[in-house]
Write a protein that holds these residues in place. Sequence first.
Motif, mmCIF file in Angstrom:
data_model
loop_
_atom_site.group_PDB
_atom_site.id
_atom_site.type_symbol
_atom_site.label_atom_id
_atom_site.label_comp_id
_atom_site.label_asym_id
_atom_site.label_seq_id
_atom_site.Cartn_x
_atom_site.Cartn_y
_atom_site.Cartn_z
ATOM 1 N N SER A 153 8.222 13.937 -5.476
ATOM 2 C CA SER A 153 9.197 13.570 -4.614
ATOM 3 C C SER A 153 9.247 12.196 -4.418
ATOM 4 N N THR A 154 10.109 11.136 -4.364
ATOM 5 C CA THR A 154 10.131 10.006 -4.198
ATOM 6 C C THR A 154 10.096 9.633 -2.557
ATOM 7 N N ILE A 155 9.933 8.477 -2.415
ATOM 8 C CA ILE A 155 9.908 7.716 -1.051
ATOM 9 C C ILE A 155 11.368 8.241 -0.111
ATOM 10 N N THR A 156 12.418 8.083 -1.088
ATOM 11 C CA THR A 156 13.855 8.266 -0.699
ATOM 12 C C THR A 156 13.709 9.859 -0.304
ATOM 13 N N THR A 192 0.603 -0.948 -0.072
ATOM 14 C CA THR A 192 0.066 -0.051 -0.117
ATOM 15 C C THR A 192 0.779 1.355 0.036
ATOM 16 N N PHE A 193 1.926 1.295 0.807
ATOM 17 C CA PHE A 193 2.935 2.427 0.987
ATOM 18 C C PHE A 193 3.458 2.459 -0.420
ATOM 19 N N MET A 194 4.106 1.431 -1.036
ATOM 20 C CA MET A 194 4.887 1.760 -1.980
ATOM 21 C C MET A 194 4.075 2.141 -3.340
ATOM 22 N N LEU A 195 2.951 1.471 -3.470
ATOM 23 C CA LEU A 195 2.037 1.777 -4.676
ATOM 24 C C LEU A 195 1.303 2.974 -4.702
ATOM 25 N N SER A 196 1.030 3.586 -3.376
ATOM 26 C CA SER A 196 0.430 4.874 -3.191
ATOM 27 C C SER A 196 1.333 6.009 -3.365
ATOM 28 N N GLU A 197 2.432 5.804 -2.744
ATOM 29 C CA GLU A 197 3.327 6.977 -2.544
ATOM 30 C C GLU A 197 4.452 7.007 -3.787
ATOM 31 N N ASP A 198 4.792 5.858 -4.323
ATOM 32 C CA ASP A 198 5.816 5.916 -5.397
ATOM 33 C C ASP A 198 5.902 4.513 -5.934
ATOM 34 N N HIS A 199 5.271 4.270 -6.902
ATOM 35 C CA HIS A 199 5.024 3.063 -7.453
ATOM 36 C C HIS A 199 6.183 2.604 -8.474
ATOM 37 N N ARG A 200 7.090 3.498 -8.781
ATOM 38 C CA ARG A 200 8.297 3.285 -9.462
ATOM 39 C C ARG A 200 9.559 3.070 -8.565
ATOM 40 N N GLU A 222 12.526 1.184 -9.450
ATOM 41 C CA GLU A 222 12.976 1.351 -10.870
ATOM 42 C C GLU A 222 13.750 2.672 -10.892
ATOM 43 N N HIS A 223 13.853 3.403 -9.982
ATOM 44 C CA HIS A 223 14.721 4.675 -9.777
ATOM 45 C C HIS A 223 15.856 4.582 -8.605
ATOM 46 N N SER A 224 16.628 5.465 -8.543
ATOM 47 C CA SER A 224 17.903 5.398 -7.722
ATOM 48 C C SER A 224 17.639 6.670 -6.648
ATOM 49 N N GLY A 225 16.478 7.035 -6.334
ATOM 50 C CA GLY A 225 16.331 8.162 -5.520
ATOM 51 C C GLY A 225 15.405 9.293 -5.941
ATOM 52 N N MET A 226 15.646 9.357 -7.257
ATOM 53 C CA MET A 226 14.783 10.568 -7.832
ATOM 54 C C MET A 226 14.219 9.865 -9.101
ATOM 55 N N ASP A 227 12.900 10.245 -9.249
ATOM 56 C CA ASP A 227 12.000 9.816 -10.286
ATOM 57 C C ASP A 227 11.909 10.906 -11.306
ATOM 58 N N PHE A 228 12.571 10.758 -12.475
ATOM 59 C CA PHE A 228 12.813 11.864 -13.475
ATOM 60 C C PHE A 228 11.357 11.672 -14.154
ATOM 61 N N TRP A 229 10.951 10.509 -14.288
ATOM 62 C CA TRP A 229 9.551 10.590 -15.175
ATOM 63 C C TRP A 229 8.386 11.358 -14.549
ATOM 64 N N ASP A 246 22.661 9.538 -1.469
ATOM 65 C CA ASP A 246 23.486 8.987 -0.617
ATOM 66 C C ASP A 246 22.795 7.888 0.318
ATOM 67 N N LEU A 247 21.541 7.901 0.449
ATOM 68 C CA LEU A 247 20.815 7.008 1.091
ATOM 69 C C LEU A 247 20.571 5.923 0.274
ATOM 70 N N GLU A 248 20.263 6.199 -1.145
ATOM 71 C CA GLU A 248 19.961 4.880 -2.069
ATOM 72 C C GLU A 248 21.677 3.978 -2.187
ATOM 73 N N LYS A 249 22.677 4.815 -2.034
ATOM 74 C CA LYS A 249 24.090 4.129 -2.037
ATOM 75 C C LYS A 249 24.170 3.281 -0.885
#
Length: 784
Positions: free
Chosen positions: A147-150, A110-118, A121-128, A192-195
């Motif tokens: 904003s992504t979850i990260t 629920t959290f992932m699909l509601s807040e950041d369903h990709r 697929e990204h490394s901290g920033m969702d350019f799409w 940095d968090l994604e790393k």
Amino acid sequence: MSTSASSKKTTPKKTNSILSVKKPWFDKIIKAVWILFFCFVLGIPLYFLSVSINLFGLFGEMPSTKEVENPENDLSSELISADGVSLGRYFRFNRSQVTYDGLSTDLVNTFMLSEDHRFYEHSGMDFWAYPRVLWGLLTLNSAGGGSTITQQLAKNLYTRNPDKALDGVVAKLGKYPRRIVQKTKEWIISVDLEKNFTKEEIIAMYLNTAEFSSNSYGIKVAAETYFNKGPDSLNLQESALLIGMLQNPTFYNPVSNPEGALNKRNEVLYKVYRHGYKIISREQYDSIKALPLGLNFKVQNQNQGLATYFRTVLRNDLMSWCKEHGYDLWESGLKIYTTIDSRMQRFAEEAMAEHMRVLQKEFDRQWRLRNRNPWTDENGNEIKNFLEQRIKRTEAYANLVERYGAEASFDSIKILLNQKKPMRVFTWRGERDTLFSSIDSLNYYKRFLQSGLMSMNPETGAIKAWVGGINHKYFKYDHVKQGSRQPGSTFKPFVYGKAIEDGYSPCHELLDISPTIKIPGGTWSPSNAEGDKGLGDKLTLRQALARSKNTISAQLIDRVRPQNVVEFAHRLGIKSELHPNPSLCLGVDNVTLYELVSAYCGFVNLGIHVEPYYITRIEDKNGNVIESFVPKTRQAMDEKTAYKMVYMLEGGVQESGGTSVGLKYELKKDNEIGGKTGTTDNASDGWYMGITHNLVTGVWVGGDEPSIRFPSWSFGAGSKTARPIWEKYMLKVYANPEVGFAKGYFKRPVSGLDVTLDCNKYQSIDSTEVSPDEKEITLDDLNN
């Protein structure tokens, strides 16, 4: 006619080259394109580098790599019972950590699909997402943030935390520069968090740092607050409700705005359905969104839950410990493991409430029949202007004096104190709303009886239950360790104990006659509780203690000397000041319930005094043991003396006329029990001390202060006010064998006894006994 050369016209050459035409605007465009290109290629990276190194102090410090790898987050410290149950937390922000494994699958999805369903697929920033955000800004029709979850985690951990001091000179220029700097830092920290963390760790970290309103920070506390369950047990609709609160915790609070919270929950559920959560079909979505909120709401604070008084008293000890060891009780995430058993604590609180509810009703009824108030002086006369005197000690009075000045007359302030206002008050039928003035409130609450209970394992010193009063929200004062009152006859075992230590046998006989003892200013000759000076019967010491005869207690303190009784009581654990006067035998010096229980444990534990303790160990937020606690012990008396005193206390249950003979047979069957009641002469305090082979429990009942008295001495007797609470508590303990305190028999001295306890075979050590009325002893004689 000829023409001069100077007047000859010249014609410029014509050319067809377009390059020969000067066009400065075109050159400027080309130049701007190149500048923009180099700004993008070089400027943006240089800007990000400048922010990351805080160039010239313009942008504020960034967290170090170590901080990113080990983010500091304010964590509440948690109290944990001996049986592994959370008793409560100490917090500025009520937060407690949970790992990814402690999150339900429904919650994660629920959290992932509601807040950041990709998210994966990204490394901290969702350019799409940025074109969508830009289009929403241009069309004034926002379709959600970018904003992504990260990035949101970065904001929660650092840029939303003023203590991290991430703002520099640029951010102080205004709202928009500050926002640009913050957003830049979010991006940098996100990378940095994604790393440094896995996707699963980032999900757990975000949910641990999120706010959920109602004093709930982090998903663990939120699940407990709104649904009374752990985050590993949250279902789809519960998860959707909590995830919906992330955007605006206050507005979507399901308690204060249930309609808004329900709509938001269903919006989240639709996102889950739309983004392809395979478990949920359209039919299931339609079915779930029709469900009610299903709250099981309970705000966590220091006034609710188990052991509220214990938690408050312990807080002061923990604050001192934290100061000494360099921790913050409110934010260090400590785990404090206690000796309290949550089940026994619940039994104790239930037993007290069951009895006090009935006792209070009768207390009020009897005072109404007398048409009097319960505050009286030593002579039984109602105290004049009692409420006016007490109101001056209240916070309400102090606030008015501060507001209007110390020169304001009491009559003027009294007018304000009598102004009625809406107020929620405590009743034994639950909280009630009413209109009360400050005087009304004082008058109402001063009539309530209070109670304290402490239960302790005599062998280990572990405190298993602690109830400091009838309701911590409305009555803060702790009557276990803070409250100090006259113990009445519960002090007598220390007089008898000293006599036993000096060689007296439980079978030794004395006459039930009051001695006459000279004291400064006259003589002292106590009466028994019944009002007589003794009936002249011969009683063994065991019978005398069982019947709580004041006359024989006074004779014994004559013989063993008051100063020796003081020393004996202190050896056993009484720390309050005791005065070596003959009247000490009647319990006239104040002690705490905490001290009494501790001292009685020395009898049961064959003379070994174990200092009461209530913390077993303290762990840091990572589970490392910082300190373990071991109770202090010492030999306070000979084991033979101790067991004889246990036998003496059993007399209260076994001897004819004993003050504990009325205990239920169910308690006494296949079980050895000792007990001692106590009632003060002024009818202010009722006590009961009950001992078994593995549990010593003390109970006190009385008014908020000594001038609040029972309607009569007989009504306030410990056998009626305090003993029923002990009885109810022990029945609950024995009815639940899983707590580990079964019935049994007291330990006997390994070396046996030096005197028979069969009084038919006993020969008095003093065949030339002097009748107590044949001698007079001065106070100086007693202390020599």
